[in-house]
Design an enzyme around this catalytic site. Structure first.
Site, PDB file in Angstrom:
ATOM      1  N   THR A 151       0.955  -1.271   0.101  1.00  0.00           N
ATOM      2  CA  THR A 151       0.231   0.013  -0.089  1.00  0.00           C
ATOM      3  C   THR A 151       0.729   1.145   0.009  1.00  0.00           C
ATOM      4  O   THR A 151       2.134   1.046   0.329  1.00  0.00           O
ATOM      5  CB  THR A 151      -0.871   0.065   1.549  1.00  0.00           C
ATOM      6  OG1 THR A 151      -1.624  -1.087   1.443  1.00  0.00           O
ATOM      7  CG2 THR A 151      -1.792   1.306   1.524  1.00  0.00           C
ATOM      8  N   ASP A 185      -7.928  -2.154   5.325  1.00  0.00           N
ATOM      9  CA  ASP A 185      -8.109  -0.707   6.057  1.00  0.00           C
ATOM     10  C   ASP A 185      -7.806   0.334   5.207  1.00  0.00           C
ATOM     11  O   ASP A 185      -8.217   1.509   5.749  1.00  0.00           O
ATOM     12  CB  ASP A 185      -6.793  -0.976   7.130  1.00  0.00           C
ATOM     13  CG  ASP A 185      -5.434  -1.331   6.503  1.00  0.00           C
ATOM     14  OD1 ASP A 185      -5.448  -1.634   5.363  1.00  0.00           O
ATOM     15  OD2 ASP A 185      -4.512  -0.702   7.024  1.00  0.00           O
TER      16      ASP A 185
END
Ligand code: GLY
Length: 369
Positions: free
Chosen positions: A221, A252
């Site tokens: 990410t 998330d």
């Protein structure tokens, strides 16, 4: 600090009055004390941006844009856009690893400190820049989160082009993963095949050499945050998420309070790594709250990693042994005064920083040796 005070004022007074007013009770850490006393660590006039290790270009761009007068939120979204467009980063945007059906689904969220507004998209397909779409959600709607087909249509309505995001490299990695599932499905591993027409490796352009390559597997990410000289903080996280995930899985990154969070009176936090663990501990929100009680950014990061491990012990399959998890999470924190920190479960990780001293990598602290 009141609204008319700048971060420069904050650094100049440097101290308990300013610190107390933003709820940081523990006093200045060494780095911030140096900034206050000498006006260095870069320059008190410099914006500060931090990112995950893959964000060196992002922080550099963010700081340049902020110096040109952009709001930090525009700088970081433009910065992460460089990584989203990079076909060689298999964790984000174009070139990101696909879900189990071979479809690239992207997640992103953005938060703007001065307005406390957030925007987010999840499971968006065929749009290369989900962070810019999340920013559009923030700027142009009364919503926070738009997912799936709705997110795609929202992006198209704002002129984002439809693009094929699955690169050949990512497709080949996905195919290798498919073959390795062969004891539980009909996808045969090459050494289980009893017939191979014309000696070719069926449907696989990388051949034997490709089969020997490790199968990339990632929760990777990019998180990026920035603060300007007025102490206004923004943050953003963007990802292709868990590789080979179940279609529709949301990590998330697009969840405000998990993959990133900003409280403009304290600072920001973000996370990369196993999203499920970060969601279950509200990771980024918890880090910002910990900074608000007086912990330094690094202390807050380590504290919340400890919470994540404590919570993960309840699921034995997630633990390598009695103490250590079998997954990694890396967290990042940027305080309103420009001090920053990052921590990973295990040693060796680095994060990206840009300030008055330029862009560079710095080591993350680690929870375990
Ligand atoms: N942290 C990225 C994800 O789990 O999707």
């Amino acid at each position: 600090m009141n609204d008319t005070q700048t971060r420069r004022d904050f650094l100049r007074t440097g101290s308990i009055a300013g610190i107390g007013a933003i709820g940081v009770a523990g006093g200045l850490s060494t780095a911030s004390a140096q900034r206050s006393a000498s006006g260095v660590v870069g320059s008190p006039d410099a914006a500060v941006s931090i990112a995950s290790g893959n964000g060196l270009q992002a922080v550099d761009r963010a700081v340049k844009r902020i110096r040109d007068g952009s709001d930090p939120v525009l700088g970081i979204v433009e910065g992460v856009g460089i990584v989203e467009a990079d076909p060689n980063d298999m964790t984000v945007g174009y070139g990101g690893l696909p879900n189990e059906r071979g479809v690239v689904q992207l997640d992103s969220s953005v938060m703007h400190g001065p307005t406390h507004k957030a925007g987010s998209v999840a499971c968006i397909e065929n749009i290369m820049h989900p962070a810019a779409v999340a920013l559009k959600v923030l700027q142009t709607t009364d919503h926070v989160m738009i997912v799936g087909k709705g997110a795609y249509e929202f992006a198209r309505a704002h002129g984002f082009p439809h693009e094929e995001l699955l690169t050949e490299r990512a497709r080949e990695a996905w195919l290798r993963w498919k073959y390795k599932q062969s004891d539980r499905d009909d996808w045969l591993d090459p050494d289980q095949r009893d017939w191979d027409p014309a000696g070719e490796k069926v449907g696989l352009s990388v051949g034997d050499a490709g089969m020997e390559e490790p199968i990339p597997f990632t929760y990777g990410t990019i998180h990026c945050a920035a603060v300007n000289t007025s102490g206004d903080v923004s943050a953003c996280t963007t990802t292709s998420g868990l590789s080979y995930k179940i279609p529709g899985r949301v990590g998330d990154s697009p969840i405000v309070g998990a993959g990133m969070y900003v409280d403009n009176e304290i600072g920001s936090a973000g996370a990369t790594g196993r999203g499920e663990a970060v969601i279950q501990s509200c990771g980024s929100f918890a880090i910002v709250q910990a900074m608000g009680t007086g912990m330094s950014p690094t202390e807050a990061c380590l504290h919340v990693l400890g919470q994540i491990v404590k919570n993960s012990k309840r699921q034995k399959r997630l633990m390598r042994d009695a103490k250590r998890p079998n997954f990694n999470v890396i967290v990042y924190a940027l305080r309103k005064d420009g001090e920053h920190g990052s921590a990973a479960m295990f040693p060796g990780a680095r994060y990206a920083v840009a300030d008055g001293q330029g862009a560079r990598h710095e080591p993350c602290a680690s929870l375990f040796d």
